[in-house]
Enzyme design. Structure first.
Site, PDB file in Angstrom:
ATOM      1  N   CYS A 259     -26.260  -7.744 -17.287  1.00 22.09           N
ATOM      2  CA  CYS A 259     -27.171  -7.480 -18.407  1.00 22.09           C
ATOM      3  C   CYS A 259     -27.407  -8.720 -19.260  1.00 22.09           C
ATOM      4  CB  CYS A 259     -26.640  -6.333 -19.263  1.00 22.09           C
ATOM      5  SG  CYS A 259     -24.871  -6.380 -19.564  1.00 22.09           S
TER       6      CYS A 259
ATOM      7  N   ASP B 258     -34.671  -3.262 -23.006  1.00 18.23           N
ATOM      8  CA  ASP B 258     -33.312  -2.994 -22.538  1.00 18.23           C
ATOM      9  C   ASP B 258     -33.198  -3.335 -21.054  1.00 18.23           C
ATOM     10  OD1 ASP B 258     -30.855  -1.914 -21.845  1.00 18.23           O
ATOM     11  OD2 ASP B 258     -31.094  -0.156 -23.120  1.00 18.23           O
TER      12      ASP B 258
ATOM     13  N   HIS C  98     -30.776  -2.497 -19.135  1.00 14.72           N
ATOM     14  CA  HIS C  98     -29.850  -1.591 -18.466  1.00 14.72           C
ATOM     15  C   HIS C  98     -30.539  -0.468 -17.703  1.00 14.72           C
ATOM     16  CE1 HIS C  98     -27.222  -3.546 -21.392  1.00 14.72           C
ATOM     17  NE2 HIS C  98     -26.226  -3.232 -20.597  1.00 14.72           N
TER      18      HIS C  98
END
Length: 403
Positions: free
Chosen positions: A86, A288, A290
């Site tokens: 990440c 994001d 993720h």
């Protein structure tokens, strides 16, 4: 003035506590209606009258996420970065935005199904998940091995910053300077010598005794290409910071808004969870990394299927106090004038505003500072912190990470 500033950006690499699968589009609220100005990477918008422009700007940002089924890293390593990549993806987002500003300009916009410019395709190819792409997950992970980070281990902000600095050297097309300002100190003289290397070469040549010797020196071994002597090499400035212990110190909130999100040109925020870009009121809008998507292969004509590199749903939002205190702020300066103007603004903010300064801006290197090149990387967090953050899973709708 604003046209020049819009080329710059700011970014972070912090850590947050909550994330969810960003492919579940139905869970996202629409962009809120607010009378407060919305800043997106240094550009100001009115959310009431320019909503479509805001969403177009957000969608145009390069969105790098976990990927799976790419060639094994190092030939025998992992074929997915889910759970550990990440921060690496957030680093890609910072550098990707810098390359967009460098080659396409801050006002460039992406549209689905539209034939893209050659420069855009070249930028995307630099991040494709394969070993010979300049800024691929493969290159970042393998370069990290030299910094004491085994492949598959979670990175912190400082490590990503240092790795990006080393990889940028090989990108002769972009000719970026990536500078990591250590000890919360930005040294103007050091940056200008990096971005204008001809200063040192010209200085060496000026040691000659006569004009004839000077001309001969410039035309001989010390000669530089015309563009090298005339231009500033575009700068990505990364500043690792700690703005609190377990939570961000509220004294930094106002300086953070001024230094990064609006008064100075801002780009994005990179962290183990999120890539923060935008600022309406007390909320941050972010991308994001993720979510796990399949790896992408370029087509035979070198075009890249690019829809998964752009977030096409309303962006996520979080309160600014939810930021993790460990971040790396980043800025992009295409010209020397942009950098000089930023320095002026930072000094003005430091003099006129309360709160704690996030970093120090100095003209020359203080005597107590060691040269950046002589510094070894230090861990971003304790081993226990890194282990706690390492185990995040793509299998859950929500991922709760301990602080």
């Amino acid at each position: 003035m604003r046209g020049r500033l819009s080329q710059s950006f700011s970014a972070f690499l912090p850590y947050t506590t909550l994330t969810y699968d960003t492919l579940r589009f139905g869970e996202f609220e629409d962009f809120p209606e607010t009378s407060e100005p919305v800043w997106i990477l240094g550009k100001e918008y009115n959310a009431l009258t320019e909503k479509e422009d805001i969403l177009s700007d957000v969608t145009s940002r390069l969105w790098f996420t976990y990927r799976k089924n790419f060639p094994p890293i190092g030939g025998t390593g992992p074929t997915s970065d889910t759970g550990w990549g990440c921060m690496l993806r957030c680093g890609q987002m910072i550098l990707g935005e810098a390359l967009v500003c460098r080659h396409l300009g801050r006002d460039w916009r992406w549209a689905r199904g539209q034939k893209q410019r050659e420069e855009y395709i070249s930028i995307l190819n630099a991040f494709i998940d394969k070993k010979d792409s300049y800024y691929s997950i493969h290159q970042i992970a393998q370069m990290g091995v030299g910094e004491g980070k085994p492949i598959g281990q979670w990175y912190g902000p400082n490590t990503v910053a240092q790795v990006l600095k080393k990889l940028a050297v090989f990108d002769t097309w972009s000719r970026l300077v990536v500078h990591v300002a250590m000890d919360n100190t930005v040294v103007i003289e050091e940056i200008k010598r990096l971005c204008m290397p001809w200063l040192d070469a010209a200085g060496a040549c000026c040691d000659t005794e006569t004009v004839g010797e000077l001309n001969g020196c410039l035309e001989g071994a010390c000669a530089l290409a015309e563009e090298e002597t005339a231009l500033w090499r575009p700068l990505v400035l990364l500043i690792p910071l700690r703005l609190g212990l377990s939570d961000i110190n509220e004294a930094y909130i106002e300086p953070l808004k001024l230094y990064v999100f609006n008064t100075t040109p801002s780009l994005k925020n990179v962290d183990s969870e999120i890539c923060l870009y935008f600022f309406p009121g007390e909320e941050l809008i972010y991308l994001d990394p993720h979510t796990t998507q399949p790896a992408v292969e370029p087509c035979e004509d070198s075009q890249v299927p690019d829809e998964t590199y752009h977030c096409q749903h309303p962006p996520c939002r979080m309160h600014i106090c939810e930021l993790d205190p460990s971040i790396a702020a980043g800025f992009f300066f295409r010209t020397e004038d942009e950098f000089d103007d930023w320095c002026m603004r930072i000094r003005r903010v430091s003099c006129n505003r309360g709160g704690l300064p996030m970093f120090e801006l100095v003209d020359s290197q203080p005597s107590h500072m060691v040269s950046v090149d002589a510094l070894n990387l230090t861990p971003d967090f304790s081993d226990s912190d890194r282990l706690e953050r390492f185990f995040d899973s793509e299998d859950e709708e929500f991922e709760i990470l301990s602080l």
